[in-house]
Each structure stands twice: as structure tokens, then as C-alpha cells.
Design a protein around this motif. Structure first.
Motif, PDB file in Angstrom:
ATOM      1  N   PRO A  28       0.816  -1.242   0.000  1.00 56.37           N
ATOM      2  CA  PRO A  28       0.000   0.000   0.000  1.00 56.37           C
ATOM      3  C   PRO A  28       0.835   1.271   0.000  1.00 56.37           C
ATOM      4  O   PRO A  28       0.471   2.260  -0.654  1.00 56.37           O
ATOM      5  N   ILE A  29       1.959   1.247   0.733  1.00 58.83           N
ATOM      6  CA  ILE A  29       2.806   2.439   0.797  1.00 58.83           C
ATOM      7  C   ILE A  29       3.470   2.704  -0.551  1.00 58.83           C
ATOM      8  O   ILE A  29       3.483   3.839  -1.045  1.00 58.83           O
ATOM      9  N   LEU A  30       4.006   1.640  -1.158  1.00 58.61           N
ATOM     10  CA  LEU A  30       4.655   1.801  -2.459  1.00 58.61           C
ATOM     11  C   LEU A  30       3.638   2.229  -3.522  1.00 58.61           C
ATOM     12  O   LEU A  30       3.933   3.083  -4.364  1.00 58.61           O
ATOM     13  N   TRP A  31       2.443   1.640  -3.465  1.00 57.74           N
ATOM     14  CA  TRP A  31       1.407   2.026  -4.432  1.00 57.74           C
ATOM     15  C   TRP A  31       1.044   3.495  -4.272  1.00 57.74           C
ATOM     16  O   TRP A  31       0.882   4.218  -5.251  1.00 57.74           O
ATOM     17  N   LEU A  32       0.930   3.949  -3.025  1.00 58.59           N
ATOM     18  CA  LEU A  32       0.601   5.353  -2.764  1.00 58.59           C
ATOM     19  C   LEU A  32       1.682   6.279  -3.313  1.00 58.59           C
ATOM     20  O   LEU A  32       1.380   7.297  -3.944  1.00 58.59           O
ATOM     21  N   LEU A  33       2.945   5.926  -3.065  1.00 55.10           N
ATOM     22  CA  LEU A  33       4.039   6.777  -3.542  1.00 55.10           C
ATOM     23  C   LEU A  33       4.068   6.850  -5.067  1.00 55.10           C
ATOM     24  O   LEU A  33       4.314   7.917  -5.646  1.00 55.10           O
ATOM     25  N   PHE A  34       3.813   5.724  -5.729  1.00 55.79           N
ATOM     26  CA  PHE A  34       3.751   5.746  -7.188  1.00 55.79           C
ATOM     27  C   PHE A  34       2.531   6.534  -7.667  1.00 55.79           C
ATOM     28  O   PHE A  34       2.603   7.286  -8.643  1.00 55.79           O
ATOM     29  N   ALA A  35       1.390   6.358  -6.978  1.00 59.48           N
ATOM     30  CA  ALA A  35       0.166   7.046  -7.378  1.00 59.48           C
ATOM     31  C   ALA A  35       0.320   8.556  -7.285  1.00 59.48           C
ATOM     32  O   ALA A  35      -0.306   9.299  -8.054  1.00 59.48           O
ATOM     33  N   ALA A  36       1.148   9.024  -6.364  1.00 54.99           N
ATOM     34  CA  ALA A  36       1.361  10.467  -6.214  1.00 54.99           C
ATOM     35  C   ALA A  36       2.012  11.070  -7.450  1.00 54.99           C
ATOM     36  O   ALA A  36       1.898  12.281  -7.688  1.00 54.99           O
ATOM     37  N   PHE A  37       2.688  10.245  -8.241  1.00 51.02           N
ATOM     38  CA  PHE A  37       3.373  10.737  -9.449  1.00 51.02           C
ATOM     39  C   PHE A  37       2.668  10.312 -10.741  1.00 51.02           C
ATOM     40  O   PHE A  37       3.212  10.497 -11.821  1.00 51.02           O
ATOM     41  N   ARG A  38       1.467   9.753 -10.637  1.00 54.08           N
ATOM     42  CA  ARG A  38       0.767   9.291 -11.835  1.00 54.08           C
ATOM     43  C   ARG A  38      -0.275  10.316 -12.291  1.00 54.08           C
ATOM     44  O   ARG A  38      -0.890  10.994 -11.461  1.00 54.08           O
ATOM     45  N   PRO A  39      -0.518  10.431 -13.589  1.00 57.06           N
ATOM     46  CA  PRO A  39      -1.546  11.351 -14.093  1.00 57.06           C
ATOM     47  C   PRO A  39      -2.934  10.910 -13.639  1.00 57.06           C
ATOM     48  O   PRO A  39      -3.188   9.722 -13.415  1.00 57.06           O
ATOM     49  N   ASN A  40      -3.836  11.873 -13.536  1.00 52.20           N
ATOM     50  CA  ASN A  40      -5.200  11.583 -13.091  1.00 52.20           C
ATOM     51  C   ASN A  40      -5.911  10.576 -13.989  1.00 52.20           C
ATOM     52  O   ASN A  40      -6.600   9.678 -13.505  1.00 52.20           O
ATOM     53  N   GLU A  42      -4.737   8.199 -15.818  1.00 52.78           N
ATOM     54  CA  GLU A  42      -4.224   6.837 -15.611  1.00 52.78           C
ATOM     55  C   GLU A  42      -4.739   6.246 -14.299  1.00 52.78           C
ATOM     56  O   GLU A  42      -5.040   5.053 -14.218  1.00 52.78           O
ATOM     57  N   LEU A  43      -4.854   7.090 -13.269  1.00 47.61           N
ATOM     58  CA  LEU A  43      -5.386   6.615 -11.989  1.00 47.61           C
ATOM     59  C   LEU A  43      -6.849   6.204 -12.105  1.00 47.61           C
ATOM     60  O   LEU A  43      -7.295   5.260 -11.449  1.00 47.61           O
ATOM     61  N   LEU A  44      -7.605   6.920 -12.942  1.00 48.51           N
ATOM     62  CA  LEU A  44      -9.027   6.626 -13.098  1.00 48.51           C
ATOM     63  C   LEU A  44      -9.273   5.395 -13.964  1.00 48.51           C
ATOM     64  O   LEU A  44     -10.211   4.645 -13.723  1.00 48.51           O
ATOM     65  N   THR A  45      -8.428   5.173 -14.958  1.00 53.78           N
ATOM     66  CA  THR A  45      -8.669   4.080 -15.904  1.00 53.78           C
ATOM     67  C   THR A  45      -7.917   2.804 -15.549  1.00 53.78           C
ATOM     68  O   THR A  45      -8.433   1.705 -15.733  1.00 53.78           O
ATOM     69  N   GLU A  46      -6.688   2.943 -15.058  1.00 52.87           N
ATOM     70  CA  GLU A  46      -5.874   1.764 -14.719  1.00 52.87           C
ATOM     71  C   GLU A  46      -5.178   1.966 -13.368  1.00 52.87           C
ATOM     72  O   GLU A  46      -3.948   2.054 -13.292  1.00 52.87           O
ATOM     73  N   PRO A  47      -5.948   2.031 -12.288  1.00 53.27           N
ATOM     74  CA  PRO A  47      -5.357   2.395 -10.992  1.00 53.27           C
ATOM     75  C   PRO A  47      -4.377   1.369 -10.425  1.00 53.27           C
ATOM     76  O   PRO A  47      -3.464   1.731  -9.685  1.00 53.27           O
ATOM     77  N   PHE A  48      -4.544   0.080 -10.766  1.00 51.11           N
ATOM     78  CA  PHE A  48      -3.732  -0.954 -10.120  1.00 51.11           C
ATOM     79  C   PHE A  48      -2.669  -1.557 -11.038  1.00 51.11           C
ATOM     80  O   PHE A  48      -2.016  -2.524 -10.679  1.00 51.11           O
ATOM     81  N   ARG A  49      -2.499  -0.971 -12.214  1.00 47.35           N
ATOM     82  CA  ARG A  49      -1.435  -1.433 -13.102  1.00 47.35           C
ATOM     83  C   ARG A  49      -0.160  -0.670 -12.815  1.00 47.35           C
ATOM     84  O   ARG A  49      -0.171   0.415 -12.228  1.00 47.35           O
ATOM     85  N   PHE A  50       0.965  -1.239 -13.222  1.00 50.06           N
ATOM     86  CA  PHE A  50       2.243  -0.563 -13.025  1.00 50.06           C
ATOM     87  C   PHE A  50       2.235   0.743 -13.810  1.00 50.06           C
ATOM     88  O   PHE A  50       1.760   0.791 -14.943  1.00 50.06           O
ATOM     89  N   PRO A  51       2.749   1.847 -13.215  1.00 53.27           N
ATOM     90  CA  PRO A  51       2.691   3.160 -13.886  1.00 53.27           C
ATOM     91  C   PRO A  51       3.356   3.151 -15.258  1.00 53.27           C
ATOM     92  O   PRO A  51       4.454   2.641 -15.430  1.00 53.27           O
ATOM     93  N   LYS A  52       2.643   3.736 -16.222  1.00 58.98           N
ATOM     94  CA  LYS A  52       3.224   3.872 -17.562  1.00 58.98           C
ATOM     95  C   LYS A  52       4.078   5.122 -17.659  1.00 58.98           C
ATOM     96  O   LYS A  52       5.061   5.163 -18.394  1.00 58.98           O
ATOM     97  N   GLN A  53       3.682   6.169 -16.934  1.00 60.51           N
ATOM     98  CA  GLN A  53       4.464   7.397 -16.911  1.00 60.51           C
ATOM     99  C   GLN A  53       4.322   8.070 -15.556  1.00 60.51           C
ATOM    100  O   GLN A  53       3.330   7.891 -14.863  1.00 60.51           O
ATOM    101  N   LEU A  54       5.353   8.808 -15.187  1.00 65.49           N
ATOM    102  CA  LEU A  54       5.363   9.524 -13.914  1.00 65.49           C
ATOM    103  C   LEU A  54       5.445  11.019 -14.189  1.00 65.49           C
ATOM    104  O   LEU A  54       6.104  11.455 -15.140  1.00 65.49           O
ATOM    105  N   THR A  55       4.763  11.784 -13.354  1.00 69.15           N
ATOM    106  CA  THR A  55       4.743  13.235 -13.534  1.00 69.15           C
ATOM    107  C   THR A  55       4.764  13.929 -12.183  1.00 69.15           C
ATOM    108  O   THR A  55       4.295  13.370 -11.183  1.00 69.15           O
ATOM    109  N   SER A  56       5.301  15.130 -12.154  1.00 69.46           N
ATOM    110  CA  SER A  56       5.315  15.924 -10.918  1.00 69.46           C
ATOM    111  C   SER A  56       4.146  16.911 -10.877  1.00 69.46           C
ATOM    112  O   SER A  56       4.075  17.753  -9.982  1.00 69.46           O
TER     113      SER A  56
END
Length: 279
Positions: A28-40, A42-56
């Protein structure tokens, strides 16, 4: 030969179970940290897949469009004042209970432990009524005082158990040498209690920093909100939520807790072990 195989099998099962627990706790902690850098999107359509791109972008959003830094500052102020008072008061009270041997010391100790049985919820209305009458609602002190009251019992318990581990002869020798009770506390007891103090700080920091109940009930103004209730700023009209910014704010809020835990983990374990040796 069979004994060796059974021993290896037990070790294999043990490490498998430990690894499973580690994955369950860390995911859960690692998922949260990755989710903080994911586009909205991607979070809405594929929330539990490995991030395709990271953004600040999410962090830019919370720093430019919210009061998250103010909330973190307020949480830091409340936490520092609360922790300082908790350590000072609980260590002093515990020293008196464990080493000064006054009449009724055990009853005083039991009185503190009664606080462990009192839930937050039954105190909210009486506290709010009292604070409203004396003008403390919507002030930091209205959050600090309840946190202090509810965290003292477990802190006193830890300190009393640790002080019981310190030989009485050390205190008696200091008294014979002419040391005052304040000198004994400051120059002997406190240095010996370092691990326990760090344990109390770390344990209480997690509770104080993440406090939601008292902050929600007693704080109204944006200028005094703590980070735990400030996260509601990211809920828009009709419950719409900016998930990327929310996860970024949550990630930012848990960093102090994670940093403190990992930096003091060894000393926390030592402090809790010493405190449990003798009661």
C-alpha cells in the motif's frame, strides 16, 4: 538427513511467511508513492497497473492551489508542543511513581492507567462545551490538551516500567552524595532513559501527527487546520476528487512518520524491550 530436511523446510516456510507479510505491509505504501506521481487519467482508468508514466504535476497542483504547506506547518507545531509536554510530564510523573516511593504511588499509577480505557468519542461533547465557554475552540491548544491527556497513560506506563528496571541503589547513592531530586532526575534518570524517550516520541508522534478527531471537532479556520483534515480540500463539488493531488498530499503527509520510524526503529525496539523487562 530427515532432520536436516525438516529444519530447512521450517526455515523456508518461515522466510516465505515473513516475505508475504513484508509484501502485504509494503505494497500500500509503495502504491501510494507511485500514485502520487501518476496522471489523473491513468489513476481513473488503470489504478492498479504498473505506472506507464510519472509526472510531478500533482505536487505542482497541491503547492500552487492548496494550503498544504500551512496544514503541514500546523501539524508540526501541534506535534512538537504535544510531544515535548508528553515526554516532560510523563517522565516526571513516572519518576515520582517508580522511585520516590510516596504513599499512594500505586494508586496514582492506576489512576493514569484508567485513561487507557477511555475512548475519544465520549469526551468530545464535554470538551467542546468546556472549550467553547473559555474561548479555546479554534485554537491549537484545544487540540494539544486532549492529545496530551490521552497519550499520557501509555507514556507513563512505558516510563514506569523502565524506571523499575533502574536499580534503586543508583538513586540512593546520588542522594548520599548530596544530589537533589531535580539533579537525580536531570543528570541520572534522563540520560539512562534515552531509548525509552525516543520510543515514547516515536509512538506518540504517529498518533499526534495523524490526529483527525480532535482537529476536526475543535478547528474551524483554514489557517489552523492540520494536514489530516486539510486533505478534504481536494474533494470538489458533488464529491468529485482530484485523485492525483490527493495522493500527492497524502504521500507528503506520511513522509515525516516514515522517516521517524525508520530512523528510530532500532532504538524504539530497545526502549520497548527494556521497558518490558520489569514491571
Amino acid at each position: 538427513m530427515n532432520y536436516i530436511l525438516r529444519n530447512r523446510l521450517k526455515k523456508l516456510i518461515y522466510w516465505f511467511v515473513m516475505l508475504a507479510f513484508l509484501v502485504i505491509q509494503a505494497y500500500p505504501i509503495l502504491w501510494l508513492l507511485f500514485a502520487a506521481f501518476r496522471p489523473n487519467m491513468e489513476l481513473l482508468t488503470e489504478p492498479f497497473r504498473f505506472p506507464k508514466q510519472l509526472t510531478s504535476e500533482n505536487f505542482v497542483t497541491i503547492f500552487t492551489t492548496s494550503h498544504v504547506l500551512t496544514y503541514i506547518k500546523n501539524s508540526a507545531i501541534v506535534s512538537m508542543i504535544s510531544l515535548a509536554l508528553i515526554v516532560i510530564l510523563s517522565s516526571m510523573a513516572s519518576f515520582a511513581i517508580a522511585k520516590m516511593k510516596f504513599a499512594g504511588s500505586r494508586k496514582v499509577y492506576r489512576f493514569f492507567l484508567i485513561g487507557l480505557t477511555v475512548p475519544y468519542s465520549i469526551t468530545l461533547i464535554p470538551l467542546f462545551t468546556m472549550f467553547a465557554r473559555i474561548g479555546l475552540v479554534d485554537t491549537r491548544i484545544s487540540v494539544i490538551l486532549p492529545l496530551l491527556a490521552f497519550q499520557l497513560p501509555v507514556s507513563v506506563m512505558l516510563f514506569v516500567n523502565f524506571y523499575a528496571f533502574i536499580p534503586d541503589e543508583i538513586v540512593e547513592a546520588a542522594v548520599i552524595d548530596g544530589a537533589s531530586i531535580y539533579e537525580i532526575y536531570a543528570k541520572i534518570i534522563i540520560p539512562l532513559s534515552l531509548n525509552t524517550i525516543l520510543t515514547v516520541l516515536a509512538m506518540n508522534f504517529i498518533t499526534v501527527w495523524n490526529d483527525y478527531t480532535f482537529s476536526l471537532v475543535f478547528i474551524n479556520s483554514t489557517e489552523l487546520k492540520t494536514i489530516s483534515i486539510g486533505l478534504t480540500d481536494f474533494i470538489g463539488p458533488r464529491g468529485l476528487k482530484d485523485w492525483g493531488a490527493t495522493y500527492a498530499a497524502i504521500a507528503l503527509s506520511i513522509l515525516p512518520t516514515l522517516a521517524l520510524y525508520f530512523s528510530l526503529n532500532t532504538k524504539m525496539t530497545a526502549g520497548m524491550t527494556l521497558g518490558a523487562v520489569k514491571s
